[in-house]
Design a protein around this motif. Structure first.
Motif, PDB file in Angstrom:
ATOM      1  N   ARG A  84     122.532  24.114  12.638  1.00  0.00           N
ATOM      2  CA  ARG A  84     121.289  24.780  13.036  1.00  0.00           C
ATOM      3  C   ARG A  84     120.790  24.394  14.435  1.00  0.00           C
ATOM      4  O   ARG A  84     120.404  25.269  15.206  1.00  0.00           O
ATOM      5  CB  ARG A  84     120.181  24.497  12.013  1.00  0.00           C
ATOM      6  N   ALA A 106     102.623  20.333  16.233  1.00  0.00           N
ATOM      7  CA  ALA A 106     103.405  19.929  15.067  1.00  0.00           C
ATOM      8  C   ALA A 106     104.571  20.876  14.854  1.00  0.00           C
ATOM      9  O   ALA A 106     105.680  20.450  14.507  1.00  0.00           O
ATOM     10  CB  ALA A 106     102.508  19.904  13.833  1.00  0.00           C
ATOM     11  N   SER A 107     104.321  22.155  15.091  1.00  0.00           N
ATOM     12  CA  SER A 107     105.392  23.136  14.919  1.00  0.00           C
ATOM     13  C   SER A 107     106.550  22.854  15.862  1.00  0.00           C
ATOM     14  O   SER A 107     107.714  22.906  15.469  1.00  0.00           O
ATOM     15  CB  SER A 107     104.868  24.548  15.191  1.00  0.00           C
ATOM     16  N   ALA A 109     107.180  20.024  17.255  1.00  0.00           N
ATOM     17  CA  ALA A 109     107.766  18.713  17.001  1.00  0.00           C
ATOM     18  C   ALA A 109     108.614  18.679  15.734  1.00  0.00           C
ATOM     19  O   ALA A 109     109.453  17.804  15.572  1.00  0.00           O
ATOM     20  CB  ALA A 109     106.654  17.665  16.897  1.00  0.00           C
ATOM     21  N   GLU A 110     108.362  19.641  14.847  1.00  0.00           N
ATOM     22  CA  GLU A 110     109.014  19.557  13.548  1.00  0.00           C
ATOM     23  C   GLU A 110     110.543  19.445  13.620  1.00  0.00           C
ATOM     24  O   GLU A 110     111.142  18.604  12.952  1.00  0.00           O
ATOM     25  CB  GLU A 110     108.601  20.735  12.660  1.00  0.00           C
ATOM     26  N   PRO A 111     111.210  20.283  14.446  1.00  0.00           N
ATOM     27  CA  PRO A 111     112.668  20.130  14.527  1.00  0.00           C
ATOM     28  C   PRO A 111     113.069  18.731  15.001  1.00  0.00           C
ATOM     29  O   PRO A 111     114.063  18.174  14.521  1.00  0.00           O
ATOM     30  CB  PRO A 111     113.091  21.178  15.546  1.00  0.00           C
ATOM     31  N   VAL A 113     111.491  16.039  14.340  1.00  0.00           N
ATOM     32  CA  VAL A 113     111.331  15.133  13.204  1.00  0.00           C
ATOM     33  C   VAL A 113     112.525  15.271  12.284  1.00  0.00           C
ATOM     34  O   VAL A 113     113.129  14.294  11.851  1.00  0.00           O
ATOM     35  CB  VAL A 113     110.036  15.462  12.433  1.00  0.00           C
ATOM     36  N   VAL A 114     112.849  16.538  11.999  1.00  0.00           N
ATOM     37  CA  VAL A 114     113.928  16.784  11.056  1.00  0.00           C
ATOM     38  C   VAL A 114     115.226  16.152  11.537  1.00  0.00           C
ATOM     39  O   VAL A 114     115.945  15.523  10.774  1.00  0.00           O
ATOM     40  CB  VAL A 114     114.113  18.293  10.852  1.00  0.00           C
ATOM     41  N   TRP A 115     115.484  16.331  12.814  1.00  0.00           N
ATOM     42  CA  TRP A 115     116.773  15.822  13.337  1.00  0.00           C
ATOM     43  C   TRP A 115     116.644  14.453  13.952  1.00  0.00           C
ATOM     44  O   TRP A 115     117.581  13.966  14.567  1.00  0.00           O
ATOM     45  CB  TRP A 115     117.359  16.833  14.328  1.00  0.00           C
ATOM     46  N   ARG A 123     108.571  11.245  20.855  1.00  0.00           N
ATOM     47  CA  ARG A 123     108.472  12.611  20.362  1.00  0.00           C
ATOM     48  C   ARG A 123     107.258  13.297  20.988  1.00  0.00           C
ATOM     49  O   ARG A 123     107.343  14.411  21.448  1.00  0.00           O
ATOM     50  CB  ARG A 123     108.329  12.574  18.842  1.00  0.00           C
ATOM     51  N   ARG A 160     109.578  25.676  20.903  1.00  0.00           N
ATOM     52  CA  ARG A 160     110.115  25.241  19.616  1.00  0.00           C
ATOM     53  C   ARG A 160     111.625  25.517  19.581  1.00  0.00           C
ATOM     54  O   ARG A 160     112.417  24.685  19.127  1.00  0.00           O
ATOM     55  CB  ARG A 160     109.379  26.002  18.512  1.00  0.00           C
TER      56      ARG A 160
END
Ligand SMILES: Nc1ncnc2c1ncn2[C@@H]1O[C@H](COP(=O)(O)OP(=O)(O)OP(=O)(O)O)[C@@H](O)[C@H]1O
Ligand SMILES: [Mg+2]
Lengths: 262, 545, 326
Positions: A84, A106-107, A109-111, A113-115, A123, A160
């Motif tokens: 992905r 947050a939106s 940053a989310e990827p 966080v996930v990776w 971050r 994003r």
């Protein structure tokens, strides 16, 4: 970089005798690394569906997709997930493509966080950096999507999308909902980014002019079928398919219309 | 900053798990204790000789006080006399009584050794107090004592009741539902607001003593100090079961000992069931086709006469599945006993041809389509008001039979449903025909004949019937205590009714009772007992050894 | 988001709404045909002296003109006087509270479990919408819902209480209560079957709403975005889909909780459970006005309170809704 062979998508409808409605029908395409493919076609021709299938956000009904030598459709979910970060998409409608409950910071940053791309402090820095890259003021990070303008939202969506430094980026009419000046800003931004990150791009638009400006090669969809593909210059100069010709004519006419108006 | 959602999510998951574990634990625990209790409740200890009776609603057994609402709980309070189904009066707190010749002064000789369940002796003072107190405090039931002028106590065991006007039906009035039960002076004299007083002792004189009212159960215990015949059961438990189906299920698995008022269909299904016996209390309800003489066409005597031959009692009665057709002016001849005019048996026979003849000779005609036209040429149509609040399906059956028969006579019959009693009463006053139903307690002696009278107290009646000779006769009945004279005049009244036909009696209905035959030897304890909670039934009940 | 001044204003409006509610209920109840006296006295005797009837009307204050009754009523309410029930002769408020407590024993757990189960199943079903399992569950729910509650209740009693004898037939206590007092475990044992039934009724209702809400949410691009970000399905469900799909449930569940106060007549009738639903129907048939007024007053209070709570909750949970902001 990415290669589609006879990709189709249909939806079944009807309760007793099921009918297949083909949205994308037998499409074969290829995009080389670092290049931009422009995808044109009128509304409802299946552009978005095709784009989503390319990165397997929608399951194709038939066909084969090879991404960087990997057979995308053969992958199991976890393996696909590992892939992905390398392919990203910016959706057509900025209003719905961001989770309304999350701040855009947050939106974005989310990827990360996930990776686990960065530690907590890095971050935050990275989010600010990404905001800078797409031309968003860092203060906006704490706002939620409904508190932003359409252009700001689309920039956030772009931030994003590039956060994970993808190799392949799908831009699904990224500027359709925006006015001309913002459109120009965002498009030049994309071009800058493409150069800087050596992006492979799928650029979707129903505007042939934009496609001419953005893409190396192009393809035209009509009712789910590929009616034309090749080098952008060549097609725009000498379109072979009657449908493409009509599209071009329509584009020219509206240009004259607006020209007269001004 | 981004770590938080993760932590929060984990926390939520943990909470959820804890909740589920908690719920599961509660369920398991409940299961354990539950199955234990279930076993206990199903297998009754044989030493128990309490009788368990279901009640339809909790409100019917938890009235705030006896004073306000009458003799609940059953068997705790007593009146002076208690009425039998066959029209006679059994002694209760009065051993015997004398009536003055003009039926105005009633002397009651009270039982000598009666006492309240808290030990205080019962005397005439309590009788006098009950009358005076109810009236002074405007209690709802005081209307029953409306005719009473004074109560005097020449001694502790004699109560002299003087009425305002002569009234031979006085005993009936104080003993028919709801009747008047005597309340203890020593309890009530200190209570200043009886309307809102919540009684939780229920001190009475009856064969049972109030024990407790808890969690959907009311328990009465045998009054071992009772002056009369003591009960064989040690107590009575009333259990609230609001759903009639559940009452039957509870009877089947032995949780209750008796279920009253089951439908003929349920009775059929219970047949052959082990340990369950059934009996029928005859004639507990009665039905009539009533005319409103103030409305066209019921104001025409010939019309009423004709219609009296157009009520197919036998068919209706067979549709009911219980009860029997009524062929006297008295709705419930079996209850009115000797008051029934021996001359009018077999009247109002069902014969449509005769009905047609009567109509024809009174000047009624029929048009080409067969519609009945009155002598002045108007089509005869009838609207029968119905009260939907009373869920009595029998009335539907009556109306459907009438619609059919009267239709063949050329009368169009329609119905209008009213949800509310008051509106229904209004509609009854505005239409020519209505169907009346009576619980037996309202229609079982000579006094029932006063329903057709106009008196100073009752300016009109539902039938809008007003016959001077009738009114005068009824007045004479009220004014005498001579039983023979009363009977003679009652027969005359019935002759007048048979002539004027303000009403056509149809038939009666019965109450079917099912009970556990493995617990009690029988419930059908002699004539004169019409509810399963009648104190006489409860005292006579014999447990199976 | 909510600001204090707005909150104050909102509470003010709630007060006004309450007053309007109470007034409307009063007049509707008083305009209902029939009255307690007629209903009660007619059940006792067909022929009553006129002056006796008139005296009762006067005693209950029913002879006064409606507006006068209304003023007295409002005055009394403001004094905290809810009056006395005609039928029971007891003060209305403790009477309602007693029945309400019993209703809550069944309804509180039933509504809570029902909401949770409904939401979980609905979310699951919506997440898998179109799949075989989803369709199976969905169709099951439709069938379950199409058959009246009363029938299910009777069947449950028949099967579980009568035939299998796992549970008691009804009531809220075993007969042993007469000797050994009320045992909470025993009450719970009596409550399990009605609670389970009620839970399933509540759950089906919530299931539909949650499923629809879920389906609507997973059609949104931000869910696809979340997948594109590389979130695993679990994270997509928990972090994005569920939270957004839950928002419409907040209002609904708040009202369900408030609705507990009306009890459930079916369950209460079938299980002889002495709750507020039975009390209300009984009061309605008897036209016990003070009792009805009390019940509806409490109901208005709860509903309006629930509206306030739902508003505040939603404004905290849903950032799109800002209360009092320009
Ligand atoms: N889940 C679905 N089920 C059935 N039909 C669908 C579904 N998704 C899309 N379609 C149909 O597929 C067709 C193509 O949709 P798509 O969004 O790909 O068009 P598009 O070329 O992107 O149009 P636009 O320029 O308006 O964005 C449309 O006719 C649409 O109705
Ligand atoms: Mg599109």
């Amino acid at each position: 970089m990415i290669e589609l062979t006879s990709v189709s998508k249909y939806y079944s409808s009807g309760f007793l005798c099921r009918k297949r409605a083909y949205v994308v029908n037998d499409v074969s395409l290829a995009i080389r690394k670092g290049e931009t493919l422009g995808l044109a076609g009128e509304s409802g021709s299946g552009k978005s569906t095709l784009a989503r299938m390319m990165i397997r956000l929608v399951e194709p009904s038939a066909g084969r997709i090879v991404f960087d030598g990997i057979d995308l459709l053969a992958l199991k979910k976890p393996a696909l997930r590992q892939l992905r970060p390398r392919m990203q998409i910016v959706f057509q409608d900025p209003d719905t493509s961001l989770d309304p409950r999350l701040t855009i910071g947050a939106s974005v940053a989310e990827p990360l966080v996930v990776w686990q791309k960065a530690g907590r402090h890095e971050r935050d820095d990275r989010v600010i950096e990404l905001f800078g890259m797409v031309g968003l003021q860092p203060e906006l990070a704490d706002r939620r999507p409904f508190e932003l303008s359409g252009g700001q939202k689309q920039r956030a969506a772009l931030a994003r999308a590039i956060a994970l430094e993808p190799e392949f980026l799908v831009l699904d009419e990224p500027t359709a909902a925006l006015d001309l000046s913002v459109q120009a800003q965002i498009l030049s931004l994309v071009q800058v980014l493409q150069k800087r990150m050596n992006l492979t791009l799928l650029f979707i638009s129903h505007d042939l002019q934009l496609i001419g400006r953005m893409s190396d090669s192009m393809a035209v969809l009509h009712e789910g079928r590929l009616v034309e593909s090749g080098k952008t210059d060549a097609i725009l100069r000498r379109p072979s398919d009657p449908y493409t010709i009509r599209l071009l004519e329509a584009a020219r006419e509206s240009e004259e219309w607006f020209g007269k108006d001004k | 900053m981004e770590q938080k959602p993760d932590l929060k999510r984990n926390r939520i998951i943990i909470y959820a798990c804890l909740c589920i574990i908690g719920i599961a634990a509660i369920c398991v625990a409940a299961w354990g204790t539950g199955s234990g209790t279930a076993a206990g409740s199903v297998t009754k200890t044989p030493s128990t000789t309490e009788v368990i009776i279901p009640e339809d609603s909790s409100s019917s057994i938890t009235y705030s006080s006896n004073m306000q609402k009458g003799g609940t709980p059953p068997g705790v309070y007593q009146g002076l006399v208690i009425k039998d189904l066959n029209g006679t009066f059994d002694p209760a707190l009065a051993e015997s009584w004398d009536i003055s010749a003009d039926a105005k002064v009633w002397t009651f000789h009270l039982v000598k050794d009666a006492s309240w369940s808290d030990g205080v002796p019962f005397t005439c003072a309590d009788v006098k107090f009950t009358n005076d107190y109810m009236k002074a405090n405007n209690l709802t039931l005081a209307y029953v004592l409306h005719d009473v002028e004074t109560v005097d106590c020449p001694d502790d065991n004699t109560a002299v009741v003087t009425l305002k006007t002569s009234y031979s039906g006085f005993l009936d009035q104080i003993s028919r539902q709801p009747g008047i039960t005597i309340s203890p002076q020593h309890i009530w004299q200190n209570i200043t607001d009886p309307q809102h007083y919540e009684d939780n002792q229920f001190i009475g004189t009856g064969p049972f003593v109030f024990d407790q009212d808890t969690a959907g159960y009311v328990r009465l215990l045998r009054n071992d100090a009772y002056y009369g015949k003591k009960a064989q059961v040690t107590g009575v438990v009333l259990k609230v079961i609001t759903n009639p189906d559940s009452q039957v299920l509870a009877l089947k698995n032995g949780e209750v000992d008796v279920v009253s008022d089951i439908t003929p269909a349920v009775a059929e299904s219970l047949k052959g069931e082990k340990n369950i016996a059934m009996y029928t209390i005859n004639d507990t309800g009665a039905y009539e086709v009533a005319f409103n003489l103030g409305q066209y066409p019921s104001n025409i005597t010939a019309f009423r006469k004709a219609m009296s031959h157009a009520v197919n009692r036998d068919l209706i009665s067979s549709l009911f599945g219980t009860g029997r057709p009524t062929e006297t002016t008295f709705l419930v001849p079996s209850l009115a006993g000797s008051y029934v005019n021996p001359a009018d048996v077999g009247m109002y026979n069902y014969n449509l041809t005769e009905a047609r003849e009567i109509l024809k000779s009174a000047g009624f005609t029929w048009d080409n389509e067969g519609t009945l036209l009155s002598p002045d040429g108007k089509a005869v149509t009838l609207t029968i008001p119905m009260n939907t609040l009373s869920s009595d399906s029998n009335i539907q059956k009556i109306v459907s039979v009438l619609k059919n028969d009267w239709g063949t006579l050329g009368i169009k019959v329609s119905t209008v449903a009213y949800e509310d009693k008051k509106q229904y009463r209004k509609a009854v006053g505005a239409n020519a025909v209505f169907i009346d139903s009576f619980p037996v307690t309202l229609h079982d002696d000579a006094d029932a004949l006063s329903d057709f009278a106009v008196t100073p107290l009752q300016e009109t009646n539902y039938y809008n019937y007003n016959n001077a000779r009738y009114n005068a006769l009824l007045d004479s009945i009220h004014n005498t205590a001579d039983q023979q004279a009363i009977l003679r005049m009652a027969y005359q009244l019935q002759d007048i009714l048979a002539e004027d036909i303000p009403t056509v009696p149809i038939c009666t209905s019965d109450t079917i009772v099912a009970y556990r035959s493995d617990r009690f030897t029988g419930w059908d304890l002699g004539p004169g007992y019409y509810t399963v909670t009648d104190p006489r039934v409860l005292t006579n009940l014999t447990p199976v050894q | 988001m909510i600001d204090g001044q707005y909150l104050l204003r909102r509470i003010g409006y709630s007060g006004a709404a309450f007053f309007v509610c109470v007034s409307i209920t009063f007049f509707i109840l008083h305009l209902m045909p029939g009255d307690y006296i007629t209903n009660y006295l007619l059940s006792l005797s067909n022929t009553l002296p006129k002056e006796v009837v008139a005296q009762f009307y006067q005693q209950y204050g029913l002879d006064r003109p409606p507006w006068e009754q209304y003023l007295i009523y409002i005055y009394n309410i403001l004094q905290g006087q809810w009056g006395y029930s005609y039928q029971y002769g007891l003060p209305v408020f403790p009477l309602i509270m007693e029945k309400l407590t019993w209703s809550l024993v069944i309804l509180l757990p039933a509504v809570l479990f029902g909401i949770i189960i409904g939401i979980v199943l609905g979310a699951w079903s919506g997440w898998r919408s179109g799949g075989k399992k989803d369709l199976a569950l969905f169709n099951f729910m439709i069938v379950f819902r199409a058959i009246p509650e009363f029938w299910w209740a009777i069947m449950a009693v028949w099967v579980f209480a009568f035939s299998l004898q796992w549970f008691p037939l009804g009531g809220f206590s075993s007969i042993s209560v007469l000797d050994s007092g009320l045992d909470p475990w025993d009450v719970l044992y009596h409550a399990i079957l009605p609670i389970c039934l009620m839970t399933s009724f509540v759950a089906t209702g919530n299931y539909y709403v949650m499923r629809n809400s879920m389906i609507a949410v997973i059609g949104e691009d931000y869910i696809t975005t979340a997948r594109a970000k590389g979130l695993d399905e679990h994270a997509v469900l928990w972090n994005h889909a569920l939270k957004n799909a839950l928002l419409p449930m907040v209002t609904m569940t708040t009202f369900q909780v408030a609705g507990i106060i009306m009890g459930n007549v079916f369950i209460e009738t079938v299980f002889s459970w002495p709750g507020i639903g039975l009390l209300t129907t009984e009061a309605l048939t008897m036209r016990d006005l003070p009792l009805l007024e009390g019940i509806f007053l409490l109901d208005a209070l709860m509903t309006i309170g629930a509206m306030l709570v739902a508003d505040i909750l939603v404004s905290y949970l849903d950032p799109r809704i800002r209360m009092g902001g320009q």
